[in-house]
Design an enzyme around this catalytic site. Sequence first.
Site, PDB file in Angstrom:
ATOM      1  N   GLY A 112       0.837  -1.190   0.000  1.00 46.04           N
ATOM      2  CA  GLY A 112       0.000   0.000   0.000  1.00 46.04           C
ATOM      3  C   GLY A 112       0.871   1.239   0.000  1.00 46.04           C
ATOM      4  O   GLY A 112       2.050   1.195   0.344  1.00 46.04           O
ATOM      5  N   CYS A 113       0.284   2.372  -0.369  1.00 51.02           N
ATOM      6  CA  CYS A 113       1.066   3.617  -0.467  1.00 51.02           C
ATOM      7  C   CYS A 113       1.513   4.102   0.908  1.00 51.02           C
ATOM      8  O   CYS A 113       2.700   4.372   1.128  1.00 51.02           O
ATOM      9  CB  CYS A 113       0.261   4.687  -1.190  1.00 51.02           C
ATOM     10  SG  CYS A 113      -1.402   4.958  -0.559  1.00 51.02           S
ATOM     11  N   TYR A 114       0.576   4.213   1.857  1.00 52.31           N
ATOM     12  CA  TYR A 114       0.956   4.646   3.200  1.00 52.31           C
ATOM     13  C   TYR A 114       1.934   3.669   3.868  1.00 52.31           C
ATOM     14  O   TYR A 114       2.942   4.098   4.448  1.00 52.31           O
ATOM     15  CB  TYR A 114      -0.291   4.790   4.084  1.00 52.31           C
ATOM     16  CG  TYR A 114      -1.224   5.923   3.730  1.00 52.31           C
ATOM     17  CD1 TYR A 114      -0.816   7.253   3.811  1.00 52.31           C
ATOM     18  CD2 TYR A 114      -2.534   5.662   3.346  1.00 52.31           C
ATOM     19  CE1 TYR A 114      -1.690   8.288   3.519  1.00 52.31           C
ATOM     20  CE2 TYR A 114      -3.417   6.693   3.054  1.00 52.31           C
ATOM     21  CZ  TYR A 114      -2.993   8.007   3.138  1.00 52.31           C
ATOM     22  OH  TYR A 114      -3.869   9.032   2.851  1.00 52.31           O
TER      23      TYR A 114
END
Length: 365
Positions: free
Chosen positions: A162-164
Amino acid sequence: MFLSNKIGATTALTIILCTSLSNIQYSHSFAFSNVNDRISSTALFAKKKVFIDGEAGTTGLQVRERLADREDLEIISPPSQLRKDEETRKKYINEADAVILCLPDAASIEAVSFVEEGNDRTVLIDASTAYRVDDDWTYGFPELSSEQSKALSKSRRISNPGCYPTGFIALTRPLVDAGIIPVGTPLTCNAISGYSGGGKALMEIFEGDDHEPWGAYGYGLNHKHIPEMAKYSGLGKNPIFQPAVGTFAQGMVVSVPIHYEWLAEGASGQKMHDALAAHYADSKFVEVMPLGESGIKKAELLERGAFLRPDTLENTNRLQLFVFDNDDAGQVVLCARLDNLGKGASGAAVQNLNIALGLDEAAGL
């Protein structure tokens, strides 16, 4: 005399025939050898087929754009009216050397079920959260450890981060491995992302006239990214995660504030910076920036001398890590800056694709 001449003639004829047959056999053998060499060479240099399931979505479009000019890959796509047809998707999934799934969780799980029994050739790279903490899948952050890239090169099932979590894990995992952050430390993660992270629906809102200037969310403290953050950071404990969306399309900053009293004895900003620098010394995409606010200001990396812009790395696969320390106060804020659609999604998927197919890791990036 006649008999002698006849025997001599026969012997000569035999020699000629044997020599001719030998030449014919050698010639055919050489020809077949060349054919085999050409077949082997063709197979060796044949383009790898890639199918993007969900290519019309935000991540899918960016993946396709990054692969469009590649001469070592062939993107195979069904007619637009058949993109959601089950039999068509099955056909393309099993025909491809690699499939990038840019789908919601349920659709990704369905797509994985389409792989035919006995097909141990096709590489699946899933950009959803469906398999991120599944031990049967390899986590697609090549920089996680010295062995992760090798594991990805051998894997046929890769879960794209995921990005975060990419920012959070990049900051914390090396410090956990170095013994600076103890396992089980209860951390907080504050982050802001461009609105493209919410997909087409959120993009339509923010690109219209009626939208918030800024919005925090995740107040149920059960965001879907939390399990991978806890697992791959090595902390083994869920962080308090506070994400937010701003009025810019792409980019993000992930921040982790820490009190030194939570850390191993003798912790300092310099030691944390050194540990991160050592971990990412050979990385092509992760860069550890100068230490502290003074170092960042000297390098002129703060907008107006004060602001850390989240959109600086837009359309790249780069990831920048910052250590903002105050040893006198016994506090540090670790920050990661990246493109939520780049290293946080499509760029990471292409990087994982390259590694899994034995290609140049940086190709197309």
